[in-house]
Design a protein around this motif. Structure first.
Motif, PDB file in Angstrom:
ATOM      1  N   LEU A 105      -2.989  -6.092   8.491  1.00 41.15           N
ATOM      2  CA  LEU A 105      -2.225  -5.443   7.300  1.00 41.15           C
ATOM      3  C   LEU A 105      -2.637  -6.062   5.995  1.00 41.15           C
ATOM      4  O   LEU A 105      -2.407  -5.901   4.952  1.00 41.15           O
ATOM      5  N   THR A 106      -2.752  -6.841   6.211  1.00 39.00           N
ATOM      6  CA  THR A 106      -4.100  -8.034   5.004  1.00 39.00           C
ATOM      7  C   THR A 106      -5.112  -7.002   4.033  1.00 39.00           C
ATOM      8  O   THR A 106      -6.425  -6.699   4.250  1.00 39.00           O
TER       9      THR A 106
ATOM     10  N   LEU B 116      -0.497   4.081   2.769  1.00 43.38           N
ATOM     11  CA  LEU B 116      -0.258   4.681   1.340  1.00 43.38           C
ATOM     12  C   LEU B 116      -1.940   4.549   1.075  1.00 43.38           C
ATOM     13  O   LEU B 116      -3.039   3.625   1.202  1.00 43.38           O
ATOM     14  N   ALA B 117      -2.175   5.625  -0.654  1.00 43.54           N
ATOM     15  CA  ALA B 117      -3.372   5.427  -0.809  1.00 43.54           C
ATOM     16  C   ALA B 117      -3.032   5.602  -2.607  1.00 43.54           C
ATOM     17  O   ALA B 117      -2.056   6.404  -2.772  1.00 43.54           O
ATOM     18  N   ASP B 118      -3.931   5.322  -3.521  1.00 37.52           N
ATOM     19  CA  ASP B 118      -4.775   6.019  -4.367  1.00 37.52           C
ATOM     20  C   ASP B 118      -5.464   6.491  -4.780  1.00 37.52           C
ATOM     21  O   ASP B 118      -6.696   5.612  -4.312  1.00 37.52           O
ATOM     22  N   SER B 119      -5.217   7.652  -5.538  1.00 37.72           N
ATOM     23  CA  SER B 119      -6.339   8.284  -6.022  1.00 37.72           C
ATOM     24  C   SER B 119      -5.702   8.679  -7.696  1.00 37.72           C
ATOM     25  O   SER B 119      -5.235   9.924  -7.592  1.00 37.72           O
TER      26      SER B 119
ATOM     27  N   ALA C  14       1.702  -1.460  -2.001  1.00 45.54           N
ATOM     28  CA  ALA C  14       0.654  -2.301  -0.554  1.00 45.54           C
ATOM     29  C   ALA C  14       0.958  -3.754   0.064  1.00 45.54           C
ATOM     30  O   ALA C  14       0.633  -3.569   1.634  1.00 45.54           O
ATOM     31  N   ASP C  15       1.710  -3.899  -0.840  1.00 40.34           N
ATOM     32  CA  ASP C  15       2.602  -5.706  -0.390  1.00 40.34           C
ATOM     33  C   ASP C  15       3.318  -5.514   0.472  1.00 40.34           C
ATOM     34  O   ASP C  15       3.702  -6.450   1.121  1.00 40.34           O
TER      35      ASP C  15
END
Length: 372
Positions: free
Chosen positions: A18-19, A116-119, A179-180
């Motif tokens: 998951l890096t 998780l996403a960003d948009s 995300a970390d």
């Protein structure tokens, strides 16, 4: 599974981890993946989705795949030499489905605690829909000012929305921090290269529908450059496998209000130009989906356009409004970001040969651009 590799540092990481970025430079990954030739003569008997190009896709060797029937969008003429590919006729009404299905398929196999996403809207709706299809918990970070219709669509798919004060860049920073956290799969359409291997099917479809060739010019909108870089991947694969005998020129389009890549390109720079430090707040533009002041893959985008013999163009807000109305009067209702390429083609001298523009998002997501 394939392996991630940092194009700057040559750091490797298994795609099963998951890096989400290179641990050394925090830059986006590329994918250590080699495609095989796609046999065009056998495509007619294959599934009517982008998975039909299995030889060109990572994750394609294991069945079944997540799908909502994405891809295979129509190509319609606008003039004698210019055609439009109607990528707004996707399950979630934007071209982002091409990459989102790849991210969701990878997440389905990895089974993270959450996705998780960003948009600014379209990528978020696509990831939310495909995570719903895969039964995955999903959160989408969006900037304040995101179209209410896009927020409604994200939430309808069952995703949790996190509205971040500020612009698109502030949203990206907040998402990367989250995300970390352990067990989180960052379904980033910018950092995760599986997304680019999904968007490259745009060019594979053109190649199939045009009888084993590509147009002379491909005009592509560019913010983070995910469609352009996917197209560049496909062009190189098709050429390497001897499936096309020439590479088309790539013409990248940005809104004049937010055009860092166009400025760097015309300055002859290999990276973004401008003062050091965080980018200045972006000027408002109707083309919100490409209003990206500091795209992480800037160097790759500039290199791809130059290598193709293409160029960058910018369009004004008035040109965007006019292009949206022009397409609507031709029966095509497209959101302002999605008409940027048609605006650029209408404003510039006609290039020799054939040209294809993508119409990337449906007008129902945003409505008509307001007049100034």
């Amino acid at each position: 599974m394939t392996t991630y590799v940092c194009p700057r540092c040559d750091v490797h990481s298994p795609a099963s981890a998951l890096t989400w970025c290179c641990p050394r430079c925090r830059g986006p990954w590329d994918l250590d993946f080699t495609s095989a030739p796609v046999p065009r003569e056998s495509l007619a008997s294959r599934s009517n989705s982008l998975w039909r190009y299995a030889e060109a896709l990572p994750l394609a060797t294991e069945y079944p795949h997540i799908t909502l029937g994405e891809g295979r969008t129509p190509l319609v003429p606008l003039t004698d030499t210019v055609s439009a590919k109607l990528d707004f006729l996707m399950p979630t009404l934007s071209f982002k489905d091409r990459g989102a299905v790849m991210l969701a398929e990878l997440a389905r196999r990895l089974r993270p605690r959450s996705v998780l996403a960003d948009s600014s809207g379209n990528a978020g709706t696509a990831v939310a829909a495909y995570c719903a299809r895969a039964g995955l918990d999903c959160s989408v970070y969006v900037p304040e000012g995101t179209s209410p219709k896009k927020l409604e669509q994200i939430r309808a798919h069952g995703a949790h929305t996190v509205v971040v004060p500020g612009d698109r860049e502030a949203t990206a920073r907040a998402a990367r921090a989250a995300a970390d956290e352990p067990g989180v799969f960052y379904a980033s359409h910018v950092y995760n290269p599986h997304f680019l291997h999904g968007t490259k099917t745009y060019a594979y479809e053109l190649w199939e529908d045009l009888g084993g060739r590509l147009p002379d010019t491909l005009v592509v909108p560019v913010g983070n450059g995910t469609l352009l870089l996917g197209v560049a991947l496909a062009v190189e694969e098709l050429y390497r496998h001897g499936l096309i005998d020439r590479r088309p020129a790539l013409v990248a389009v940005q809104a004049e209000a937010v055009a860092p890549l166009a400025a760097a390109f015309h300055a002859g720079a290999d990276e973004l130009t401008g003062p050091p430090g965080p980018p200045s707040p972006v000027r408002p533009t109707l083309a919100e989906g490409i209003a990206i002041p500091a795209p992480p893959r800037a160097a790759q985008i500039l290199r791809a356009v130059r290598a193709s013999g293409g160029t960058f163009r910018t369009v004004t807000e008035d040109q965007i409004r006019a292009a949206q109305l022009d397409l609507a009067r031709r029966g095509l209702y497209v959101e302002p970001t999605g008409v940027a390429c048609w605006a650029a083609v209408r404003a510039a001298p006609e290039r020799p040969g054939t040209t294809v523009v993508p119409l990337c998002g449906a007008g129902a997501k945003t409505g008509l651009a307001p007049t100034s």
